[in-house]
Enzyme design. Sequence first.
Site, PDB file in Angstrom:
ATOM      1  N   HIS A   1       0.846  -1.202   0.000  1.00 21.92           N
ATOM      2  CA  HIS A   1       0.000   0.000   0.000  1.00 21.92           C
ATOM      3  C   HIS A   1       0.881   1.252   0.000  1.00 21.92           C
ATOM      4  CE1 HIS A   1      -3.489   2.561   1.290  1.00 21.92           C
ATOM      5  NE2 HIS A   1      -2.486   3.286   1.772  1.00 21.92           N
ATOM      6  N   GLU A   2       1.869   1.272   0.864  1.00 23.26           N
ATOM      7  CA  GLU A   2       2.746   2.453   0.962  1.00 23.26           C
ATOM      8  C   GLU A   2       3.512   2.686  -0.333  1.00 23.26           C
ATOM      9  OE1 GLU A   2       2.397   4.568   3.180  1.00 23.26           O
ATOM     10  OE2 GLU A   2       1.028   3.248   4.237  1.00 23.26           O
TER      11      GLU A   2
ATOM     12  N   HIS B   1       1.779   4.371  -3.168  1.00 28.19           N
ATOM     13  CA  HIS B   1       1.681   5.838  -3.186  1.00 28.19           C
ATOM     14  C   HIS B   1       2.750   6.409  -4.110  1.00 28.19           C
ATOM     15  CE1 HIS B   1      -1.408   6.720  -0.310  1.00 28.19           C
ATOM     16  NE2 HIS B   1      -0.873   5.912   0.581  1.00 28.19           N
TER      17      HIS B   1
END
Length: 794
Positions: free
Chosen positions: A564-565, A568
């Site tokens: 998820h990170e 970004h």
Amino acid sequence: MRCLFTASLAVAGLAGTALAHRVSDGPVQHRKSLGFGPVHKHAVYRSTPYQVVTNAFTRMPVDSDPFQVARLFVEDILADQLSQSNTYKIRKDSYTDSNTGITHVYVRQLVNGLEVSDGDMNINIKDGMVLSYGNSFYAGSTPSPFIQAALDDDIRHPHGEFCDGLTEELEMRYTSFLASQGDQVVMGDSADEAMKHLTHLHHANCRFQDLPYNMAVQAESREIELRSALLQFIVAATPSDRVVNDILSDFDAHMEKMVEYSEVNHFAPSDEPAYIMVNNVPDTVNPVKAKLAYIQVPGKDDSVHLSLVWKFEVEMQDNWYEAAVSATAPHRIISVVDWASDAPVPIPSPEPETTATYNVFKFGINDPEEGKRTTEKENFDVLASPVGWHTLPYANDPSFRGVKLATKEFYRNTTTTWGNNVFAQENWEGQNSYIENYRPNAGPGKSFNYTYTPQETDKSDALEEAQKFINATVAQLFYTTNMVHDLYYRYGFDEVSGNFQQYNFGRGGEGNDAVIANAQDGSGYNNANFMTPPDGQNGRMRMYLWNTAIPYRDGDFEAGIVIHELSHGLSTRLTGGPLNSGCLPFGESGGMGEGWGDFLATTIRSTANYSDYAMGSWAANRAQGIRNYPYSLNETINPSTYKTLDKPGYFGVHAIGEVWAQILWVVSQGLIEKHGFTENLFPPAALANGTVPAGDFYRPSAGKKPLVPKHGNSLIFQLVLNAMKLQPCRPGFFEARDAIILADQQLTGGENFCTLWKGFSSKGLGPDAQVVLRTPWGGGVRTDDFEVPLACDA
Ligand SMILES: *[C@@H]1O[C@H](CO)[C@@H](O)[C@H](O)[C@H]1NC(C)=O
Ligand SMILES: *[C@@H]1O[C@H](CO)[C@@H](O)[C@H](O)[C@H]1NC(C)=O
Ligand SMILES: *[C@@H]1O[C@H](CO)[C@@H](O)[C@H](O)[C@H]1NC(C)=O
Ligand SMILES: *[C@@H]1O[C@H](CO)[C@@H](O)[C@H](O)[C@H]1NC(C)=O
Ligand SMILES: *[C@@H]1O[C@H](CO)[C@@H](O)[C@H](O)[C@H]1NC(C)=O
Ligand SMILES: *[C@@H]1O[C@H](CO)[C@@H](O)[C@H](O)[C@H]1NC(C)=O
């Protein structure tokens, strides 16, 4: 309204206290973050997703230079606007996608020689045709140089509107809270978590909305200049009361301490305007970059005005801001984007010589409850990481910066978690340094084989117990981050499109930007975050421990959070071009920035046997995870549709992102039903001559491009990445959906047109879905459309 406003502020105090107490025993860690800006009602994105036939906007010979096509196109559609003082430039981060052959051209508006920082065009061109474009150029009359176009009183103030929006939302919640509690007002642990979150947002963003103004009045005689605007921004941005008090108690001393200098390009001339650098800015960790620019601000009558601003890039411990502060009224922050994105914040209410090996949870295993650790090899992918994960040129190694080298070797080979794509280390101190931080050294055999057997302890010893396994933790973080680098690379997140690498092997883009990955970061608990500056500057990821169970759970071991990170970084660099990190700022676009991360993480962990998945269940120690609902095809389990965004709880980017990820999840299952499923998302290794064999992965194409993934899950992965490159800066759900449909048109000739629409429409995002009164922070009134386009009705 005023009265309720006071009530909300009182609540702010209470909840603020509650939050302060909760820092050490979770589940939520709130980082202060500012984010607001003007609405761009005049922005357009034109593609033709409602019909299967491509309708090109401009046709030129197929072998035309795409940049020439772009210039003619810009000059054609802006014929009435362009003049000597209103021009444009083609940004140098424009590129051609080597798989699809589409050239993504990024154009920036220049007025009086200054950039209009939100005057963006993205033009997608192939075979002499413009396939789609986005345009947010300022279309009004050109102001005289250095004159504020509109009086301060005539324009609307995004900061004030944002704070009013938050206040209204809080009032609504407070009223319904009162209704549910009778007359007894007992705020405390029982208060709605989402309200606490909003209260925190309000406190963080709005506390100093007026204070800097007073300061400016006091300092009226002071020449309005950069340092004043910057210092006032710091007052609003710093999370530290000590810093605020310090600045307010002696504004002048701080002004004098700050030193301006210019960044001189010694090596080669550049067409980029030089930044002014500012040293000694309170609470920053690197010199601030500043330049004069214009920004578009809506007037009270909905006309659009150009406002002269200082653009700042401010790197702080927990934030990396791109801010625009009025140059003539320096107490007005006009827009601010935090390049740092938090993870999953829970919403509790509702082949080199020696190939390295790692004892890790294999890629695809989401967390320790899903499988056991095994010995995995360095994924030697000659396309994605041509010299492996542990090699980088001395010249690009920050630990040799400024050191005169005794060696003539070009490459440095390490035996630690230090390589070309990622620098992984502990960061128990929670500070900004990383080079000297501890990382495991596996020695010449490069066998990162460390035990991971955390024991139950007293709570007071839980941190120390977690730290015993730092070797295993850092090795896992290094492995997962490199796997994501290689996987995303193979789907097109390469050097020219802005990926994260120290050295780019002469393949374009900006280097010196590996991901700095901090394990067990001491700056918080129960979260994670990622900062994405523009291409050429390191991304910074911080993973935290979760004190949701004993032994503590280490976010580094939950692949979904790490993916998820890292996503970004992917979505920020691909949307609007590698050098523009401000294209997914807040509201629907910021929400999708969260949603893509959830969707990609969930797709990576999914298997041939369909299952629902929740985000962050292991780390948060909650079966339902940290979102409102698990991702599911079952509407009882996940009822989200486009209109869900109107609900009161759907204010923050994470809730908005959850709706987008759920829509993509449903769309992806349609493609899987049609094209089947591959257990291995990694495309086949390239042959010695660099060509990629089709294997069982791509459709047979005899080496011709574009390569089309054969299965549903790999195909949606490709479409989602390709669409990020096609969509405009600051997209909403409609533009992002249309870009996916255009991506399919380009990749497969549109054969999934109806499958994709069926998926989108089933969640309310059909062709006639609408939003009115949309606010930049996600407000508005939406209408679902469950119909498909006429062409798909049969
Ligand atoms: C370091 O790695 C590179 C790339 O694999 C290799 O060409 C080189 O020989 C290695 N250098 C040393 C000193 O081992
Ligand atoms: C890892 O270490 C354990 C014991 O410490 C050993 O039994 C195992 O064989 C090692 N694995 C590898 C691949 O070296
Ligand atoms: C980490 O591994 C190194 C050997 O690479 C070892 O000396 C050290 O004790 C380990 N650290 C911990 C906390 O186990
Ligand atoms: C899927 O389910 C079938 C039947 O229950 C089982 O045989 C198979 O091993 C499962 N496959 C995976 C990848 O879990
Ligand atoms: C959907 O979920 C609900 C609640 O868990 C369950 O009762 C229902 O049977 C499910 N529907 C389908 C089609 O699986
Ligand atoms: C690359 O090598 C493969 C296998 O040897 C061969 O079939 C293919 O034609 C080659 N491609 C090019 C472009 O040389």
